[in-house]
Enzyme design. Structure first.
Site: not given
Length: 324
Positions: A155-156, A175, A235, A260, A265, A283
């Site tokens: 979707r993204i 993909d 991702a 991101d 993290e 993030h």
């Protein structure tokens, strides 16, 4: 009959008012763990009928102690923090919300690409440091005619593609699971992984974190990327080997990266910190005020569906439904 109890393992929300409102339709109580530790989570989750979770690890041992739980609903898209095999064995369906922040993440990916291409963060830093001169940030290349490779086409990235095309980029996709009609509809070319690496001026990662994708981008992949290309990851952090990426940047194989997400993290000792040609955001690609409200509502609606005997919209392990 006792009231239904829904536990919350951890939360990034200012409050859980939306979840409480959704769950009030079935008269369920909501209880948030005071800390995102296994013991604190289990204190509220072990007697609960359902569990909502954001980033906390939900292990097999924890699942074994959740005797009444019928659903683990994730506030998010990926479910790599939940032991799916243990949940399935226990007859607990795990759900996700795959469609809540597709605008935000696709916007963020394109923004990172533009920031890399136009060297905006480094230009800004130079000016604030008192250096006003173009030679400090050259070379900068035109976007039109360059190639963006999308690793994953869910979707993204299906929203990234038209946004990138608006800037004149050609979009190619790797993909192995995407349907031909989707590629035709979006007017993108499907290539294999090696070809994507070789052709792309910009590579943007949109694949889930699986055993097969962990460290997908490591020394071998970076050596096959087009010299002077850029990497973008919105991702999951562990898809990229950060030490291999640092070496690829040091050796000039890659011109820069924008991330991101990180393997750890927050990134306390990453070799990528402090580099002028690396952009790191904390993030936040999923975030907008609107997306958080949508996420909380949709995750809670999955709980209501399961606890009222209905099928959830987005089960990750639908085989668990047969055991319920």
């Amino acid at each position: 009959m006792s009231r239904l109890l829904v536990a919350v393992a951890d939360s990034v929300f200012p409050n859980l008012d939306v979840a409480r409102e959704v769950l009030s339709a079935i008269g369920a109580d909501l209880q948030l763990a005071p800390q995102a530790t296994p013991d604190a989570i289990l204190k509220v989750a072990s007697p609960a009928d359902a569990l909502l979770v954001t980033y906390a690890k939900i292990t097999a041992d924890m699942i074994g102690q959740m005797k009444r739980c019928r659903i683990i609903s994730r506030f998010g898209i990926g479910v790599d923090n939940v032991d799916l095999a243990a949940a399935t064995a226990a007859g607990i369906v795990v759900t996700k919300v795959p469609d809540y922040c597709i605008d935000e993440v696709s916007d963020h990916a394109v923004a990172l690409l533009l920031a890399l291409a136009r060297k905006i963060p480094s230009s800004n830093a130079q000016v604030h440091a008192g250096r006003w001169e173009m030679k400090a940030v050259v070379p900068i290349h035109r976007l039109r005619g360059r190639v963006l490779g999308l690793v994953g086409f869910g979707r993204i990235p299906q929203l990234v593609a038209p946004k990138a095309k608006a800037f004149g980029l050609r979009v190619i996709v790797y993909d192995p699971f995407v349907q031909a009609d989707v590629l035709a509809r979006e007017r993108v070319d499907q290539v294999d992984f090696e070809e994507l690496l070789a052709q792309s001026d910009y590579v943007s990662i949109h694949t889930p974190l699986l055993h097969e994708t962990r460290n997908l981008f490591s020394t071998d992949a970076f050596s096959r990327m087009k010299p002077g290309s850029y990497l973008i990851n919105t991702a999951r952090g562990p898809i990229v080997d950060e030490h291999a990426l640092a070496k690829a940047l040091d050796g000039g194989q890659l011109a820069g990266a924008a991330l991101d997400v990180m393997p750890q993290e927050p990134p306390t000792a990453s070799p990528l910190l402090g580099r002028e040609n690396v952009i790191i955001t904390p993030h936040t690609s999923f975030y907008s005020e609107e997306s958080l409200l949508e996420l909380q509502r949709k995750a809670s609606e999955e709980v209501v569906a399961v606890l009222t005997g209905k099928r959830p919209r987005n089960p990750v392990n639908p085989e668990a439904l047969k055991k319920a």
